[in-house]
Design a protein around this motif. Structure first.
Motif, PDB file in Angstrom:
ATOM      1  N   LEU A 227       0.820  -1.209   0.000  1.00 23.62           N
ATOM      2  CA  LEU A 227       0.000   0.000   0.000  1.00 23.62           C
ATOM      3  C   LEU A 227       0.856   1.263   0.000  1.00 23.62           C
ATOM      4  N   ARG A 228       2.041   1.170   0.577  1.00 31.93           N
ATOM      5  CA  ARG A 228       2.918   2.341   0.644  1.00 31.93           C
ATOM      6  C   ARG A 228       3.590   2.622  -0.694  1.00 31.93           C
ATOM      7  N   THR A 229       3.994   1.580  -1.392  1.00 27.57           N
ATOM      8  CA  THR A 229       4.802   1.785  -2.603  1.00 27.57           C
ATOM      9  C   THR A 229       4.082   1.476  -3.910  1.00 27.57           C
ATOM     10  N   ASP A 230       3.044   0.646  -3.865  1.00 27.01           N
ATOM     11  CA  ASP A 230       2.423   0.192  -5.116  1.00 27.01           C
ATOM     12  C   ASP A 230       0.899   0.295  -5.087  1.00 27.01           C
ATOM     13  N   TRP A 231       0.349   1.212  -4.333  1.00 26.92           N
ATOM     14  CA  TRP A 231      -1.101   1.299  -4.223  1.00 26.92           C
ATOM     15  C   TRP A 231      -1.769   1.622  -5.563  1.00 26.92           C
ATOM     16  N   LYS A 232      -1.086   2.366  -6.419  1.00 26.84           N
ATOM     17  CA  LYS A 232      -1.681   2.686  -7.718  1.00 26.84           C
ATOM     18  C   LYS A 232      -1.875   1.432  -8.566  1.00 26.84           C
ATOM     19  N   ASN A 233      -0.915   0.525  -8.508  1.00 23.69           N
ATOM     20  CA  ASN A 233      -1.051  -0.699  -9.286  1.00 23.69           C
ATOM     21  C   ASN A 233      -2.071  -1.659  -8.677  1.00 23.69           C
ATOM     22  N   VAL A 234      -2.253  -1.597  -7.357  1.00 19.79           N
ATOM     23  CA  VAL A 234      -3.330  -2.374  -6.736  1.00 19.79           C
ATOM     24  C   VAL A 234      -4.676  -1.898  -7.273  1.00 19.79           C
ATOM     25  N   LEU A 235      -4.869  -0.572  -7.286  1.00 26.88           N
ATOM     26  CA  LEU A 235      -6.109  -0.017  -7.823  1.00 26.88           C
ATOM     27  C   LEU A 235      -6.257  -0.332  -9.312  1.00 26.88           C
ATOM     28  N   ARG A 358       5.286  -8.953  -4.645  1.00 30.39           N
ATOM     29  CA  ARG A 358       4.535  -9.429  -5.826  1.00 30.39           C
ATOM     30  C   ARG A 358       3.369 -10.331  -5.446  1.00 30.39           C
ATOM     31  N   TYR A 359       3.581 -11.236  -4.526  1.00 31.60           N
ATOM     32  CA  TYR A 359       2.501 -12.146  -4.122  1.00 31.60           C
ATOM     33  C   TYR A 359       1.339 -11.343  -3.549  1.00 31.60           C
ATOM     34  N   THR A 360       1.658 -10.407  -2.655  1.00 32.73           N
ATOM     35  CA  THR A 360       0.618  -9.616  -2.014  1.00 32.73           C
ATOM     36  C   THR A 360      -0.063  -8.681  -3.001  1.00 32.73           C
ATOM     37  N   GLY A 361       0.710  -7.928  -3.775  1.00 34.53           N
ATOM     38  CA  GLY A 361       0.123  -6.967  -4.699  1.00 34.53           C
ATOM     39  C   GLY A 361      -0.754  -7.624  -5.740  1.00 34.53           C
ATOM     40  N   LEU A 362      -0.239  -8.690  -6.350  1.00 34.60           N
ATOM     41  CA  LEU A 362      -0.987  -9.433  -7.354  1.00 34.60           C
ATOM     42  C   LEU A 362      -2.286  -9.977  -6.775  1.00 34.60           C
ATOM     43  N   SER A 363      -2.191 -10.588  -5.606  1.00 36.57           N
ATOM     44  CA  SER A 363      -3.353 -11.243  -5.006  1.00 36.57           C
ATOM     45  C   SER A 363      -4.382 -10.247  -4.502  1.00 36.57           C
ATOM     46  N   VAL A 364      -3.942  -9.210  -3.814  1.00 38.91           N
ATOM     47  CA  VAL A 364      -4.893  -8.245  -3.242  1.00 38.91           C
ATOM     48  C   VAL A 364      -5.687  -7.539  -4.337  1.00 38.91           C
ATOM     49  N   GLY A 365      -5.003  -7.064  -5.379  1.00 36.45           N
ATOM     50  CA  GLY A 365      -5.713  -6.383  -6.460  1.00 36.45           C
ATOM     51  C   GLY A 365      -6.750  -7.274  -7.114  1.00 36.45           C
ATOM     52  N   TYR A 366      -6.347  -8.479  -7.455  1.00 32.80           N
ATOM     53  CA  TYR A 366      -7.256  -9.415  -8.127  1.00 32.80           C
ATOM     54  C   TYR A 366      -8.419  -9.812  -7.221  1.00 32.80           C
ATOM     55  N   GLN A 367      -8.122 -10.105  -5.959  1.00 29.87           N
ATOM     56  CA  GLN A 367      -9.156 -10.651  -5.082  1.00 29.87           C
ATOM     57  C   GLN A 367     -10.139  -9.601  -4.564  1.00 29.87           C
ATOM     58  N   ILE A 368      -9.726  -8.355  -4.457  1.00 27.61           N
ATOM     59  CA  ILE A 368     -10.696  -7.306  -4.114  1.00 27.61           C
ATOM     60  C   ILE A 368     -11.718  -7.178  -5.232  1.00 27.61           C
ATOM     61  N   ALA A 369     -11.237  -7.212  -6.473  1.00 23.78           N
ATOM     62  CA  ALA A 369     -12.165  -7.187  -7.605  1.00 23.78           C
ATOM     63  C   ALA A 369     -13.089  -8.399  -7.568  1.00 23.78           C
ATOM     64  N   ALA A 370     -12.528  -9.564  -7.239  1.00 23.49           N
ATOM     65  CA  ALA A 370     -13.332 -10.785  -7.157  1.00 23.49           C
ATOM     66  C   ALA A 370     -14.407 -10.668  -6.079  1.00 23.49           C
TER      67      ALA A 370
END
Length: 434
Positions: A227-235, A358-370
């Motif tokens: 969330l600190r460094t890659d929040w834009k890519n999560v969104l 990578r594991y967290t960013g990839l998973s959180v972004g995808y799974q929030i959408a899910a």
């Protein structure tokens, strides 16, 4: 089988079992759970309540993405993927022996919801880990192909789950199917999980994570770091998934209830259409994944979303015209168009994040959408009650979500040549893409 072959097999076999269990529940929701666990004098009410528990599984997936993302980014991809199998398999086996509402009353749907939560949490960690197990082992130049292989777990798992229920349905009377037949596929998942754990236990940690661990550059709290460094890519990942996610949930789960309750098809016709669509994906996904290594993820993603947008209303119009049209549109829209988007999704999203998170960013972004799209069936049940199976209402709904994803896809970077590990940073094409 060489090492990379074993890794790919391990990534897809676990994914197959996770999705087998998850979609087995989705298939059983409209066919079984609405009757046995949420009885009501009004069928629409039973269906709505049953699909609420289906949505709970999706809502729990972000929890799993944070939990297993933490484990995967700190302790390794392999460890996280063993625990996801245990969680999913255990929950599914317990569903297979769960008493019904008639036997234990209100406790039955409560326990069903809790077990569905465990399924969702487990799947929330499985998808991202399986993608990384494949892509972080991928040889240079074919990461898209490797990233597409775990995606095969979705159609194979769904086909296996729906076929198992269909086979049991053919072999039993309706009374036998509702009494005990539907439980057999859930109990069989125990055998599959034991097999998958044995296979995954025999592989090594991914080279990318080993490099990260050896360097000592491990995130203390991966979720916070993300969330600190890659929040834009999560969104970005959330938005990219929303559009095709709603169509995916409809065409691979809710379509069974929609076709039988609102279009008047038999259960067998609905299951056959779903099987045809998912079987087509088995060909499409690896081909498109391989193609993305040459023309890029972004171009394919945009093309797939544009086709979904343009064909949404025709899809809902034609699936009501008879079984043959139903079969054709499931094959075309689910098996080819949506599968093109899904084939690139895992690799595309993973390339947005650095190895450290990578594991967290990839998973959180995808799974929030899910989690968001998982409540689509509740909305669609209410829509169908209000306006019937209107192609304009259902197609228009899909177009709104797809439009959002399409805008984000157009504005996203092409990730094919991005550095994926520390060694990649030395490659000239990686430096140019940074």
């Amino acid at each position: 089988m060489n090492r990379k072959g074993r890794v790919l097999f391990a990534s897809v076999v676990g994914s197959i079992i996770e999705w087998y269990d998850f979609y087995l529940y989705g298939t059983a929701t409209g066919l079984v759970f609405s009757t046995l666990y949420f009885p009501s004098n009004e069928p629409a009410v039973s269906l709505l309540l049953a699909f609420a528990t289906f949505g709970v599984g999706y809502a729990a997936r972000p929890i799993g993405s944070v939990l297993f993302g933490h484990l995967g980014d700190r302790w390794g991809r392999k460890a996280a993927l063993i625990y996801t199998l245990v969680g999913m398999g255990g929950a599914s086996a317990l569903i297979g022996v769960l008493p019904t509402y008639e036997q234990i009353g209100l406790l039955a749907p409560i326990l069903l919801v809790l077990l569905r939560l465990f399924q969702g949490i487990s799947l929330g960690g499985e998808w991202g880990g399986a993608i990384l197990l494949a892509t972080e082992y991928a040889p240079k130049g074919i990461r898209g192909l490797y990233g597409a292989i775990p995606q095969l777990g979705v159609p194979i798992g769904l086909v296996t789950g729906t076929l198992s229920l269909s086979l049991i349905s053919h072999m039993t009377t309706n009374e036998q199917f509702l009494a005990w037949g539907w439980r057999i596929p859930f109990l069989f998942s125990v055998v599959l999980v034991v097999l998958a754990i044995w296979i995954r236990s025999g592989i090594e940690e991914t080279p990318v994570f080993r490099q990260q661990r050896d360097s000592g550059d491990i995130a203390r709290i991966p979720f916070v770091e993300t969330l600190r460094t890659d929040w834009k890519n999560v969104l970005r990942a959330i938005g990219l998934k929303i559009g095709d996610g709603f169509f995916n949930v409809f065409a691979m789960s809710y379509v069974l209830a929609y076709a039988t309750v609102y279009l008047g098809y038999s259960r067998d016709v609905a299951l056959n259409a779903l099987t045809i669509g998912t079987a087509t994906m088995l060909i499409t996904i690896p081909l498109i994944g391989y193609l993305s290594d040459f023309i890029g993820r972004k171009r394919i993603y945009i093309g797939g979303l544009a086709a979904l947008f343009l064909l949404s209303i025709p899809y809902f119009t034609l699936i009501s015209k008879g079984p043959n049209w139903f079969y054709f549109m499931e094959a075309a829209m689910l098996g080819i168009v949506w599968a093109s988007v899904f084939a690139t999704q895992g690799t595309f999203f993973s390339e947005l994040f650095p190895p450290k998170v990578r594991y967290t960013g990839l998973s959180v972004g995808y799974q929030i959408a899910a989690a968001i799209v998982g409540f689509g069936p509740m909305l669609w049940t209410s829509m169908a009650q209000a306006v019937g199976p209107s192609p304009w209402a259902f197609g228009g709904f899909m177009m709104l979500g797809i439009a959002l994803s399409l805008v984000l896809a157009v504005t996203s970077p092409e990730t094919r040549t991005r550095a994926y590990s520390r060694l990649d940073l030395e490659a000239p094409e990686a430096k140019e893409s940074l």
